[in-house]
Write a protein that holds these residues in place. Structure first.
Motif, PDB file in Angstrom:
ATOM      1  N   ALA A  58       0.844  -1.206   0.000  1.00 31.82           N
ATOM      2  CA  ALA A  58       0.000   0.000   0.000  1.00 31.82           C
ATOM      3  C   ALA A  58       0.872   1.246   0.000  1.00 31.82           C
ATOM      4  O   ALA A  58       0.756   2.119   0.874  1.00 31.82           O
ATOM      5  CB  ALA A  58      -0.938  -0.021   1.211  1.00 31.82           C
ATOM      6  N   PHE A  59       1.744   1.359  -0.983  1.00 32.30           N
ATOM      7  CA  PHE A  59       2.871   2.288  -0.966  1.00 32.30           C
ATOM      8  C   PHE A  59       2.496   3.740  -0.652  1.00 32.30           C
ATOM      9  O   PHE A  59       2.949   4.323   0.336  1.00 32.30           O
ATOM     10  CB  PHE A  59       3.615   2.210  -2.294  1.00 32.30           C
ATOM     11  N   TYR A  60       1.663   4.364  -1.498  1.00 30.68           N
ATOM     12  CA  TYR A  60       1.350   5.786  -1.293  1.00 30.68           C
ATOM     13  C   TYR A  60       0.721   6.008   0.080  1.00 30.68           C
ATOM     14  O   TYR A  60       1.106   6.926   0.816  1.00 30.68           O
ATOM     15  CB  TYR A  60       0.377   6.292  -2.361  1.00 30.68           C
ATOM     16  N   SER A  93      10.884   5.966  -3.310  1.00 32.26           N
ATOM     17  CA  SER A  93      11.119   4.940  -4.321  1.00 32.26           C
ATOM     18  C   SER A  93      12.596   4.840  -4.678  1.00 32.26           C
ATOM     19  O   SER A  93      13.138   3.743  -4.867  1.00 32.26           O
ATOM     20  CB  SER A  93      10.294   5.239  -5.581  1.00 32.26           C
ATOM     21  N   GLN A  94      13.274   5.964  -4.750  1.00 31.17           N
ATOM     22  CA  GLN A  94      14.708   5.971  -5.047  1.00 31.17           C
ATOM     23  C   GLN A  94      15.501   5.311  -3.930  1.00 31.17           C
ATOM     24  O   GLN A  94      16.499   4.619  -4.183  1.00 31.17           O
ATOM     25  CB  GLN A  94      15.180   7.409  -5.283  1.00 31.17           C
ATOM     26  N   ALA A 104      17.740   1.925  -4.440  1.00 35.01           N
ATOM     27  CA  ALA A 104      19.151   1.902  -4.040  1.00 35.01           C
ATOM     28  C   ALA A 104      19.470   0.594  -3.313  1.00 35.01           C
ATOM     29  O   ALA A 104      20.565   0.034  -3.465  1.00 35.01           O
ATOM     30  CB  ALA A 104      19.460   3.102  -3.151  1.00 35.01           C
ATOM     31  N   VAL A 105      18.506   0.094  -2.548  1.00 41.22           N
ATOM     32  CA  VAL A 105      18.677  -1.198  -1.871  1.00 41.22           C
ATOM     33  C   VAL A 105      18.781  -2.311  -2.901  1.00 41.22           C
ATOM     34  O   VAL A 105      19.642  -3.194  -2.810  1.00 41.22           O
ATOM     35  CB  VAL A 105      17.507  -1.478  -0.905  1.00 41.22           C
ATOM     36  N   PHE A 106      17.913  -2.274  -3.919  1.00 40.64           N
ATOM     37  CA  PHE A 106      17.944  -3.304  -4.969  1.00 40.64           C
ATOM     38  C   PHE A 106      19.322  -3.387  -5.610  1.00 40.64           C
ATOM     39  O   PHE A 106      19.861  -4.479  -5.825  1.00 40.64           O
ATOM     40  CB  PHE A 106      16.906  -2.996  -6.051  1.00 40.64           C
ATOM     41  N   ASP A 135       6.510   1.573  -6.948  1.00 37.06           N
ATOM     42  CA  ASP A 135       6.413   0.698  -5.782  1.00 37.06           C
ATOM     43  C   ASP A 135       6.665  -0.780  -6.042  1.00 37.06           C
ATOM     44  O   ASP A 135       6.492  -1.600  -5.138  1.00 37.06           O
ATOM     45  CB  ASP A 135       5.044   0.856  -5.120  1.00 37.06           C
ATOM     46  N   GLU A 136       7.102  -1.154  -7.237  1.00 41.78           N
ATOM     47  CA  GLU A 136       7.386  -2.563  -7.483  1.00 41.78           C
ATOM     48  C   GLU A 136       8.431  -2.737  -8.565  1.00 41.78           C
ATOM     49  O   GLU A 136       8.602  -1.887  -9.438  1.00 41.78           O
ATOM     50  CB  GLU A 136       6.115  -3.339  -7.846  1.00 41.78           C
ATOM     51  N   ALA A 137       9.143  -3.865  -8.499  1.00 43.14           N
ATOM     52  CA  ALA A 137      10.207  -4.121  -9.469  1.00 43.14           C
ATOM     53  C   ALA A 137      10.550  -5.607  -9.483  1.00 43.14           C
ATOM     54  O   ALA A 137      10.318  -6.335  -8.505  1.00 43.14           O
ATOM     55  CB  ALA A 137      11.449  -3.307  -9.129  1.00 43.14           C
ATOM     56  N   TYR A 138      11.104  -6.046 -10.617  1.00 43.32           N
ATOM     57  CA  TYR A 138      11.681  -7.383 -10.731  1.00 43.32           C
ATOM     58  C   TYR A 138      13.186  -7.278 -10.528  1.00 43.32           C
ATOM     59  O   TYR A 138      13.825  -6.321 -10.984  1.00 43.32           O
ATOM     60  CB  TYR A 138      11.436  -7.974 -12.117  1.00 43.32           C
ATOM     61  N   LEU A 139      13.766  -8.295  -9.873  1.00 43.08           N
ATOM     62  CA  LEU A 139      15.207  -8.387  -9.721  1.00 43.08           C
ATOM     63  C   LEU A 139      15.659  -9.770 -10.160  1.00 43.08           C
ATOM     64  O   LEU A 139      15.056 -10.779  -9.768  1.00 43.08           O
ATOM     65  CB  LEU A 139      15.642  -8.179  -8.264  1.00 43.08           C
TER      66      LEU A 139
END
Length: 368
Positions: free
Chosen positions: A17-19, A88-89, A93-95, A108-112
């Motif tokens: 529920a990012f925002y 989000s940045q 940076a953690v990713f 709020d989402e990404a593939y790694l």
């Protein structure tokens, strides 16, 4: 058992529920309360909802009027996109501490892809745990994750233990996992498609798997082969750090419904100007213009035209949009107009990679 395609270690990270969570974090008075990010006016739309609000059926893209009706104690907060981008940045940076193969889908989402990673950790499950812990420490926000052999399964898995959880689908578990999966939980199967599948007797992955490729092609067109493959664990899309946009658009929701094309022309001009700004910023042009019309009863209509040349100029965009507006009579009064440009000059032809099965066969001894 063997898969005749390369197995990867893919993590899908999805902020919870990012925002709304950012707003609750920044304003402790909102914690534990039903919060909606968006306009609270009668014409407003919910951009995001806290988990407390979701219990009352409040969802993103829902009209503020209906959201308030469902949840009388709902607290509306105006969106702060600069703040969301800032957080989000921090998350991204953690990713990048773990891999450069990061494909953001949104803020709020990404593939790694951590098949080969910077830490040398062979366990994607442990990497996902570390990432979620670091995100919490740096931002105060929770994230959920899905881990598996490809993007499709990782995406589905990330929803399983939300919020603040994760699920790993190991290679030997993939086929059983997909067979047991409810069809509406398949990524890419929306409400309309799910209803169609129900009518065809398809309720689970096992039901889908029993249908032939010919049957699925006949009933779902180009998507048929996609459904045929993913239920068998076949999804070869790689994590792409630099995603090329398929379209660029801009739209506006109006305070009062518009009932005449004449009143819409001024609004279309403003939309065309904004679209031109976005195209110039991205150095993109396109050939296919689509006019989006949302009526007062929330039904949606699109009208498109493909030109023989690339355009990015607001005058040409507006000229074509006007033509599309007058193409057919309006079905009702209009609450939203949008213009998008597709068939971009960034598009690349898809190429199939021919690889020998011998090279692709991977035993299921894969440490997750």
């Amino acid at each position: 058992m063997e898969f005749d395609f390369p197995l990867r270690k893919i993590i899908h990270v999805d902020m919870d529920a990012f925002y709304a969570s950012v707003e609750q974090h920044d304003n402790p008075d909102l914690k534990g309360k039903p919060v909606a990010v968006g306009g609270g006016s009668k014409r407003g739309v919910v951009s995001a909802a806290s988990y407390e609000a979701r219990k009352f059926g409040v969802r993103s893209a829902m009209s503020s009027y209906i959201a308030q009706r469902n949840c009388p104690d709902l607290i509306f907060v105006k969106p702060r996109f600069d703040r969301y981008k800032e957080v989000s940045q921090q998350v991204r940076a953690v990713f990048f501490e773990y891999t450069d193969l990061v494909e953001p889908l949104s803020l709020d989402e990404a593939y790694l892809d951590v098949t080969k990673n910077k830490t040398g950790n062979p366990s994607a499950t442990l990497i996902a745990q570390e990432i979620r812990q670091k995100i919490l420490a740096k931002t105060g926000l929770t994230a959920s994750a899905g881990i598996s052999i490809n993007k499709f399964i990782a995406k589905v898995a990330s929803d399983y233990n939300k919020p603040n959880g994760q699920k790993t689908v190991n290679p030997e578990e993939v086929l059983a996992f997909l067979e047991d999966l409810e069809i509406r939980k398949f990524y890419g199967v929306g409400k309309v498609t799910a209803e169609k599948m129900y009518k065809l007797g398809i309720f689970t992955g096992k039901d889908l798997k029993q249908k032939s490729l010919e049957f699925l092609d006949a009933n779902f067109g180009k998507s048929g082969s996609y459904y045929y493959n993913v239920v068998r664990g076949i999804h070869l899309s790689e994590v792409k750090p630099h995603r090329i946009p398929k379209s660029v658009g801009a739209e506006r929701t109006f305070r009062e419904n518009l009932s005449s094309e004449i009143f819409m022309l001024e609004r279309l001009e403003h939309i065309a100007i904004e679209l031109e700004r976005r195209l110039l910023k991205s150095k993109i042009a396109g050939k296919t213009i689509t006019l989006k019309i949302k009526y007062s009863d929330f039904t949606l209509q699109t009208r498109s035209k493909t030109l023989p040349y690339f355009i990015a100029d607001k005058e040409l965009i507006l000229e074509t949009a006007k033509e599309l507006l007058y193409q057919d009579n309006l079905e009702n009064s209009v609450r939203l107009l949008g213009i998008s440009l597709a068939n971009l000059n960034t598009d690349k032809k898809k190429t199939e990679k021919a690889v020998e099965t011998k090279q692709l066969s991977v035993q299921l001894k894969f440490d997750f």
